[in-house]
Design an enzyme around this catalytic site. Structure first.
Site: not given
Ligand SMILES: Nc1ncnc2c1ncn2[C@@H]1O[C@H](COP(=O)(O)OP(=O)(O)O)[C@@H](O)[C@H]1O
Lengths: 229, 574, 80, 80
Positions: A86, A203, A205
């Site tokens: 990002c 994302h 994560e």
């Protein structure tokens, strides 16, 4: 296997990626403040998401000029793998480590939601655990993810297999509707020629355990683990 | 000639009686800076002069309540040495004038309230009311407010996980923007605002002071008329990037043992923060206003005391800690200045390049501010409508479609997709359900959060409507499997000087109190926003309730999605 | 001394903000607008009095930070 | 016909972007910068040839959409 996460003023996914790395790789990463000028010994550099410098001027522009970036660029050129998520992707682009530009989403709004992505290449240390053409689901959360590059660059990226992820619908079609932010060729993530530097808007994560309603993000870290261990 | 003319007094929103009280307290005519201080301290927004009497009737205690109303935010115990700290606050008037910045700075303000107490914010919510969808201003206001909330919260890296959105013509000229933040702290590391330690340094951190929003607090306490849209008082511009740095710097400092007391500068900035800290601690303060970091040249003591520049904090440090504390703020590239010291005078002495620019007694101002027992009228009971008397105008299926497509019931996805609701990677129930659930990081515990209010119920019957709002929050929390623990409230009403409106407020307080007692669901913090009127038309009475509950194990929560076919649907309750 | 810097998108680069503004203007009933492009305008207050040096400095600032030369052009105006 | 519109923050209004850019320029070693303010630059392509009418139209566009007059000023330049 030890990673280094670069923390810029305004980074806000630094802890999330720290947790994900710890969770998937079993070792806590180094957290490196942007004012440092040298990197610790590391197998992977991660530029996390967030709003470095408030995303003022252009997303990632000021962070790309941070003191630590000189060391990051040197390490990247020497072959240390780099993952930019990002805002991290935006920084990689501003630093010239990946081609193109990331502009305001075409609807001019921040978009936070799960998106479907098609894995365009498994020939990378970041995606070797996926199948070619696999449809995966990872959330995005950004205002400026509209990937732009001139036609020639896009063609080259395609030709060299440097497009890693593309926005698609749940059947894997890379339609215009599925292209949430208006990116050229539905591009969600690209890799450099040497296939060591990977930037993506989604994302990973945020989807590493079942409670997150998905674990496709974990596969990216697991791919790295397998490739670098 | 005195600079304090009747016009000056009036433009500061003080009544004749209030000004007499000023003269009594001062024992002399105040200067302009002093008058300005009285004016903001006694504004409805800061003094709660119309609402205090009734707020005191709300139940605020339970074994798990660590701190009830009166601090920057309420604190509850969630076990294992951890506390949830939360509050809701309105930014209605600024958001009407400048929706993006008004809403953004509202979010910034409520987050500061929470991290001032030592908590890392882990969830934001927002309760929004707009005018009729077809009203020419609604679209612009809605999109600006939503972008502003997202702009600030997303940048801070705090997930915005819930809220509510209603439309009604009564909000055409006066929208409501209520923002709530929930934070997480260790019970043994909570910070309060009472100043202590004569001689201790008073320290200013954060952004520089500019001429922003001078008179903002008085604006929030005055009715709107068509002219004020043109007067265009300075609106503050939010800087979420600086606030993110301020958050990290404050939490880093809080991990050491250097802070005696800390308070954010919200409405009425330096004035209310310094007076509150001093008053709570029973001490005096000497402020060196020329030491305040300034953004503009030529600023006066009056402006410095009244500025509402955002992203600033005031703290009292232990003696000798200045250098070590400054090093932390230097690292985060924020201003840090020692701007005064605590004294035993119980007075606020304002110094300006060595001269006294103002000198006021603290307690009479902060605590003995006016308190009104405003006349109020009970809302007349409405007739019961029997279901049989209602004529069926369309088939059920069509009625259902109309309802589902109505502005009040349609999907809010368009809103929450503009909010980063997943950052921190602990959002385990996302927006769209009854309550959202965020996991307490690194544990199996979850906090469930919701905001609720149905204004038309409150209008019809304030007592029942107040109760219903609390009960709905309670139900939404239990629906995800949480044990409801406590609430914060945001009381949005019209002009309290009208007995009918005051009656709505009193009724809602009674209803809320009754429901909270019955449910063992105390009020730990809250905010009051009155004078929500345009041209004499009040809004629907809107006591928004923010509820917080706890799940011992997020693996066992319930969500609204139907899980498989052939399941049996059961309706509970009457 | 002042420097006024205009940063604009290069020809051929899609401008989502300009497009949205154009669309909104049409929605408001402004018919005669054919195209809208949105750029940045940055004003710098500089000390010193050497116009040539200022221009060189600001050019370097543009190259390093103020503009992204992959997609943007910049234009510098020094007002002494 | 072209209209060039500059939208800038009013005096006294905080400019977080300008502040951050200023800071970043200092970090890059540009010492002589005293202040930075960031605004918008909007270029409109207009049909028609009546300069006065164009100016009036664009003024209305600024009031209604292009500028937020609570915190911003605007400045219009018509290039025939
Ligand atoms: N302003 C908002 N911000 C974030 N989420 C919102 C907002 N408004 C509504 N929502 C979410 O949309 C869902 C439906 O809202 P609402 O219809 O008010 O709930 P309820 O079913 O309790 O009446 C909830 O999950 C709520 O959190």
């Amino acid at each position: 296997m030890k990673a280094a996460v670069i923390v810029f003023p305004g980074s806000n996914c630094d802890r999330d990626v720290q947790v994900a790395l710890q969770n998937r790789m079993g070792t806590a990463p180094h957290m490196v403040w942007h004012r440092e000028t040298t990197l610790p010994k590391t197998d992977l550099i991660v530029l996390p998401g967030g709003f470095s410098y408030g995303d003022y001027l252009r997303c990632g522009a000021m962070a790309a000029n941070s003191p630590i970036m000189r060391a990051v660029i040197a390490a990247a050129q020497a072959g240390t793998p780099v993952l930019g998520i990002c805002n991290g992707f935006q920084i990689l682009i501003e630093a010239g480590l990946l081609p193109g530009a990331l502009m305001r989403n075409r609807n001019l709004k921040f978009i936070c939601k799960d998106v479907h992505l098609r894995v365009e290449t498994t020939d990378s240390i970041f995606t070797n655990r996926f199948n070619n053409g696999e449809i995966i689901k990872i959330p995005v959360a950004h205002h400026d993810g509209n990937y732009f590059a001139d036609d020639e660059t896009v063609k080259r990226l395609k030709g060299e297999g440097q497009i890693v992820l593309r926005y698609c619908d749940n059947e894997g079609e890379t339609t215009d509707v599925a292209n949430i932010n208006g990116s050229a060729s539905n591009i969600a993530g690209i890799i450099n020629e040497e296939r060591r530097i990977f930037g993506l808007m989604p994302h990973p994560e945020r989807v590493i355990e079942p409670l997150h309603r998905g674990t496709h993000g974990a596969m990216i870290f697991d791919s790295l683990m397998e490739a670098l261990a | 000639m005195s600079e304090i003319t009747p016009d000056v007094i009036k433009s500061h929103g003080l009544t004749d009686d209030e000004y007499k009280l000023v003269l009594d307290i001062m024992g002399r005519e105040p200067n302009l800076t002093e008058l300005g201080i009285f004016s903001v301290m006694w504004s409805e927004h800061c003094s709660y002069k119309s609402s205090k009497k009734w707020l005191k009737t709300l139940p605020t205690k339970a074994p798990w309540v660590i701190q009830g109303p009166g601090e920057n935010a309420g604190v509850i115990d969630i076990g294992d040495g951890q506390a949830a700290i939360f509050k809701m606050e309105s930014h209605n008037h600024p958001s009407f004038i400048e929706p993006y910045q008004g809403a953004a700075t509202g979010v910034g303000g409520i987050m500061r309230d929470v991290f001032t107490m030592g908590a890392r914010p882990i969830a934001n919510l927002n309760a929004l009311r707009f005018g009729a969808p077809e009203h020419p201003k609604t679209r612009h206001l809605l999109s600006g407010v939503v972008e502003g909330i997202g702009g600030y919260g997303n940048c801070m890296g705090v997930p915005t996980v819930g809220g509510e959105t209603n439309f009604h013509p009564s909000y055409n000229g006066n929208i409501l923007v209520n923002a709530m933040t929930v934070g997480l702290a260790d019970t043994n590391n909570i910070f309060y605002s009472a100043a202590a330690g004569i001689g201790n340094p008073v320290v200013y951190v954060g952004s520089k002071t500019g001429r922003d929003g001078i008179h903002g607090a008085t604006m929030a306490s005055a009715e709107f008329d068509d002219a004020s849209a043109d007067k265009r008082p300075t609106v503050q511009v939010g800087d979420p990037f600086t606030e993110k740095l301020l958050l990290e710097a404050c939490l880093e400092l809080m991990a050491t043992d250097m802070i005696v007391a800390i308070q954010d500068m919200g409405a009425a900035g330096l004035t209310s923060s310094s007076f509150e800290m001093a008053s709570k601690g029973g001490v005096g303060v000497e402020l060196w206003l020329d030491k305040v970091p300034m953004r503009e040249e030529g600023m006066t003591p009056y402006e410095l005391m009244l500025s509402e520049s955002q992203e600033r904090m005031l703290m009292v440090l232990k003696p000798g800690c200045e250098e070590a504390a400054k090093a932390i703020f230097d690292k985060w590239e924020l201003d840090f200045a020692v701007i005064g010291k605590l004294t035993d005078s119980k007075r606020m002495t304002l110094m300006w390049h060595g001269d006294v620019a103002g000198d006021l007694p603290i307690d009479p101002l902060a605590e003995a501010s006016p308190e009104y027992d405003r006349p109020w009228e009970e809302t007349p009971k409405q007739d019961r409508i029997s279901a049989d008397s209602i004529e069926q105008k369309m088939p059920h299926s069509e009625a259902l479609k109309t309802l589902m497509g109505s502005a009040d019931l349609s999907s809010r996805r368009w809103i929450w997709e503009q909010y980063d609701h997943m950052v921190m990677a602990d959002t385990v129930v996302r927006p769209g359900g009854d309550a959202a659930v965020v996991r307490v990081h690194d544990t199996r515990k979850g906090l469930a959060v919701t905001t609720d209010c149905t204004p038309r119920y409150v209008k019809a019957d304030p007592v029942q409507g107040g109760m219903q709002a609390v009960a709905e929050a309670y139900r939404n929390l239990t629906a995800v499997g949480a044990t409801p623990l406590a609430i914060t409230d945001n009381m949005n009403f019209g002009n309290p000087e009208r007995p009918r409106i005051m009656g709505q407020f009193v009724g809602a307080c009674k209803g809320i109190a009754e429901a909270c007692i019955a449910l063992d669901f105390p009020v730990v913090s809250g905010n009051v926003s009155l004078y929500n009127e345009t041209n004499g038309e009040g809004i629907l009475p809107t006591p928004a309730i923010g509820g917080v509950g706890m799940l011992p194990d997020v693996g066992r929560m319930a969500t609204i999605a139907l899980k498989r076919k052939d399941s049996v649907l059961v309706m509970l309750g009457s | 001394m002042k420097a006024r810097v205009h940063v604009t998108l290069k020809n051929g680069v899609l401008d989502p903000q300009g497009k949205a503004v154009h669309h909104a203007l049409q929605g408001l009933g402004f018919a005669g607008v054919e195209d809208v492009r949105q750029g940045k305008f940055i004003e710098l207050e500089l000390d010193g009095t050497d116009v040539e040096k200022a221009r060189n400095d600001v050019t370097e600032m543009c190259e390093k930070l103020l503009a992204n030369t992959v997609i943007e052009n910049y234009d510098i105006d020094i007002v002494a």
